[in-house]
Design a protein around this motif. Structure first.
Motif, mmCIF file in Angstrom:
data_model
loop_
_atom_site.group_PDB
_atom_site.id
_atom_site.type_symbol
_atom_site.label_atom_id
_atom_site.label_comp_id
_atom_site.label_asym_id
_atom_site.label_seq_id
_atom_site.Cartn_x
_atom_site.Cartn_y
_atom_site.Cartn_z
ATOM 1 N N ALA A 88 -3.831 -5.822 25.272
ATOM 2 C CA ALA A 88 -2.747 -5.288 26.089
ATOM 3 C C ALA A 88 -1.794 -4.440 25.255
ATOM 4 N N ILE A 89 -1.449 -4.919 24.069
ATOM 5 C CA ILE A 89 -0.558 -4.171 23.179
ATOM 6 C C ILE A 89 -1.187 -2.856 22.769
ATOM 7 N N GLN A 90 -2.475 -2.896 22.421
ATOM 8 C CA GLN A 90 -3.174 -1.675 22.033
ATOM 9 C C GLN A 90 -3.158 -0.656 23.163
ATOM 10 N N ALA A 91 -3.553 -1.081 24.371
ATOM 11 C CA ALA A 91 -3.655 -0.163 25.501
ATOM 12 C C ALA A 91 -2.292 0.401 25.889
ATOM 13 N N MET A 92 -1.310 -0.446 25.916
ATOM 14 C CA MET A 92 0.009 -0.062 26.413
ATOM 15 C C MET A 92 0.823 0.722 25.391
ATOM 16 N N GLU A 93 0.852 0.243 24.150
ATOM 17 C CA GLU A 93 1.743 0.828 23.150
ATOM 18 C C GLU A 93 1.050 1.863 22.257
ATOM 19 N N LEU A 94 -0.040 1.467 21.600
ATOM 20 C CA LEU A 94 -0.674 2.394 20.661
ATOM 21 C C LEU A 94 -1.314 3.584 21.365
ATOM 22 N N ILE A 95 -2.020 3.325 22.461
ATOM 23 C CA ILE A 95 -2.733 4.396 23.156
ATOM 24 C C ILE A 95 -1.896 4.965 24.292
ATOM 25 N N GLY A 96 -1.298 4.097 25.085
ATOM 26 C CA GLY A 96 -0.521 4.550 26.237
ATOM 27 C C GLY A 96 0.811 5.177 25.883
ATOM 28 N N GLY A 97 1.298 4.917 24.663
ATOM 29 C CA GLY A 97 2.559 5.521 24.242
ATOM 30 C C GLY A 97 3.760 5.012 25.003
ATOM 31 N N PHE A 98 3.748 3.733 25.352
ATOM 32 C CA PHE A 98 4.849 3.170 26.129
ATOM 33 C C PHE A 98 6.170 3.237 25.371
ATOM 34 N N SER A 99 7.226 3.497 26.112
ATOM 35 C CA SER A 99 8.587 3.381 25.605
ATOM 36 C C SER A 99 9.460 2.920 26.764
ATOM 37 N N PRO A 100 10.597 2.294 26.486
ATOM 38 C CA PRO A 100 11.457 1.794 27.563
ATOM 39 C C PRO A 100 11.797 2.886 28.572
ATOM 40 N N GLY A 101 11.746 2.512 29.851
ATOM 41 C CA GLY A 101 12.048 3.463 30.906
ATOM 42 C C GLY A 101 10.837 4.092 31.555
ATOM 43 N N LYS A 102 9.657 3.921 30.962
ATOM 44 C CA LYS A 102 8.444 4.463 31.563
ATOM 45 C C LYS A 102 7.900 3.503 32.621
ATOM 46 N N SER A 103 7.170 4.073 33.581
ATOM 47 C CA SER A 103 6.506 3.270 34.601
ATOM 48 C C SER A 103 5.061 3.038 34.188
ATOM 49 N N ILE A 104 4.478 1.942 34.678
ATOM 50 C CA ILE A 104 3.127 1.584 34.256
ATOM 51 C C ILE A 104 2.386 0.892 35.389
ATOM 52 N N LEU A 105 1.102 1.174 35.491
ATOM 53 C CA LEU A 105 0.228 0.574 36.504
ATOM 54 C C LEU A 105 -0.891 -0.172 35.808
ATOM 55 N N TRP A 106 -1.031 -1.452 36.127
ATOM 56 C CA TRP A 106 -2.097 -2.289 35.569
ATOM 57 C C TRP A 106 -3.115 -2.580 36.668
ATOM 58 N N HIS A 107 -4.319 -2.030 36.523
ATOM 59 C CA HIS A 107 -5.399 -2.402 37.436
ATOM 60 C C HIS A 107 -5.945 -3.779 37.036
ATOM 61 N N ALA A 108 -6.673 -4.415 37.971
ATOM 62 C CA ALA A 108 -7.156 -5.791 37.737
ATOM 63 C C ALA A 108 -5.983 -6.648 37.273
ATOM 64 N N GLY A 109 -4.920 -6.622 38.074
ATOM 65 C CA GLY A 109 -3.654 -7.217 37.662
ATOM 66 C C GLY A 109 -3.693 -8.687 37.338
ATOM 67 N N ALA A 110 -4.654 -9.439 37.876
ATOM 68 C CA ALA A 110 -4.746 -10.874 37.596
ATOM 69 C C ALA A 110 -5.729 -11.185 36.480
ATOM 70 N N SER A 111 -6.268 -10.134 35.842
ATOM 71 C CA SER A 111 -7.084 -10.375 34.655
ATOM 72 C C SER A 111 -6.173 -10.796 33.510
ATOM 73 N N SER A 112 -6.730 -11.437 32.521
ATOM 74 C CA SER A 112 -5.908 -11.964 31.436
ATOM 75 C C SER A 112 -5.155 -10.861 30.693
ATOM 76 N N VAL A 113 -5.819 -9.708 30.468
ATOM 77 C CA VAL A 113 -5.154 -8.624 29.751
ATOM 78 C C VAL A 113 -3.993 -8.078 30.575
ATOM 79 N N SER A 114 -4.195 -7.879 31.859
ATOM 80 C CA SER A 114 -3.118 -7.362 32.691
ATOM 81 C C SER A 114 -1.996 -8.381 32.867
ATOM 82 N N ILE A 115 -2.334 -9.669 32.911
ATOM 83 C CA ILE A 115 -1.305 -10.710 32.949
ATOM 84 C C ILE A 115 -0.402 -10.594 31.724
ATOM 85 N N ALA A 116 -1.014 -10.383 30.570
ATOM 86 C CA ALA A 116 -0.234 -10.168 29.351
ATOM 87 C C ALA A 116 0.553 -8.866 29.454
#
Length: 337
Positions: free
Chosen positions: A134-162
């Protein structure tokens, strides 16, 4: 030692069995030998079991990448390159290239984390793979920073739960998720998702357009692949990023009319990644991010690791069958007895 093996090297769930004839690993330089107490089940394990996963050469034939346990011994050079000190008897959890479905696993100390007493053994075994992914996908690759919006598919999967919990903790402006049942809708909302769509009952692409006033989403994390590719392009906002980490609906989109114009008009970046094939230094960075960004939350109870079921590892076939059912909401954990 005892370990879960596969009859013929690959096959269906029925090919899994508990063997007592597996060589006990010997820790190499930089490694510790950990006596495993619990290990986590991941979808990649099912693919590897079926012979459809490209296993990294350092993984070996035994399944499993995440575990909790006690250090049995260390190579004399195991602490040389580590910022933390480990010793025999330490309670730890961590991430390995493979081999966790066993009584013992040899793993780099760079990928071990000291287990706090506040974190139960079974919970610790369900943290490393999914939270690092989750950290890799969201921060390293997705470039997340505070204030951005995000969509998690398969939301009840363990990675999306995290990921949903991390998104909330790190200041996302909006957290969206797609799931396949009302139970999963309720779970994602309880974890911090602001809006959750049941894809069986509504068109999430249309709903994204409506709720964002056609602006789209900054970051989309996708585990579905083929069926969602065009919808992701349409739903991403300007300068948006789509991170593909799974292909549950398939990998090939030939025969479909794919509109590539969003790449240009919205300056999109679509990137895929597989964590397990990354080198040790890359994974070490993610391990450190997990310790810094998430470990305090596990200790004080802010972060949850929902567990669907804990199996005795003798029922490994039952654990894999439950994973294959696609009905779970959280981790499947096995106890080494």
């Amino acid at each position: 030692m005892r370990a879960i093996d596969i009859k013929g090297g690959k096959g269906p769930v029925s090919s899994l069995f508990l063997s007592s004839e597996i060589p006990k690993p010997v820790p190499a330089a930089g490694q510790a030998l950990v006596r495993v107490k619990f290990f986590g089940i991941n979808r990649m394990d099912l693919t590897q079991r079926a012979g459809l996963y490209q296993v990294p050469p350092q993984a070996g034939p035994i399944l499993g990448v995440e575990f909790s346990g006690v250090i049995e011994e260390l190579h004399e050079r195991s602490n040389a390159n580590s910022d933390e000190y480990f010793k025999a008897g330490d309670e730890v959890f961590g991430l390995a290239y493979g081999g966790a479905y066993a009584e013992y696993v040899a793993v780099s100390t760079l990928m071990l984390i000291h287990k706090s007493q506040e974190i139960p053994w079974e919970v610790a075994a369900g943290i490393p793979e999914v939270w690092v992914t989750a950290i890799q996908a969201m921060e390293l690759i997705g470039g997340f920073s505070p204030g951005k919006s995000i969509l998690w598919h398969a939301g009840a999967s363990s990675v999306s739960i995290a990921g949903i919990q991390l998104s909330k903790a790190l200041g996302a402006s909006a957290i969206y998720a797609t799931v396949g049942s009302q139970e999963k809708v309720d779970l994602c909302r309880s974890l911090g998702a602001t809006t959750v769509w049941n894809y069986r009952e509504s068109n999430w692409e249309q709903e994204v357009s409506k709720i964002t006033n056609d602006k789209g989403v900054d970051i989309i994390i996708d585990f579905v692949g083929q069926n969602y590719f065009q919808m992701n392009l349409n739903s991403a906002g300007k300068d948006g990023r789509v991170v593909i980490v799974g292909m549950l609906s398939g990998a090939k989109i030939s025969g479909k009319d794919i509109d590539l114009s969003p790449f240009v008009t919205k300056r999109l970046r679509v990137e895929g990644s597989r964590l397990r094939g990354r080198d040790l230094e890359y994974q070490r960075v993610l391990r450190d991010m997990l310790v810094n960004d998430a470990l305090p939350g596990f200790i004080d109870g802010k972060f949850q690791v929902p567990i669907e079921k804990v199996f005795d590892w003798r029922d490994i076939q039952g654990a894999h069958s439950l994973m294959e059912s696609n009905t779970i909401k959280g981790k499947i954990i096995c106890k080494v007895t």
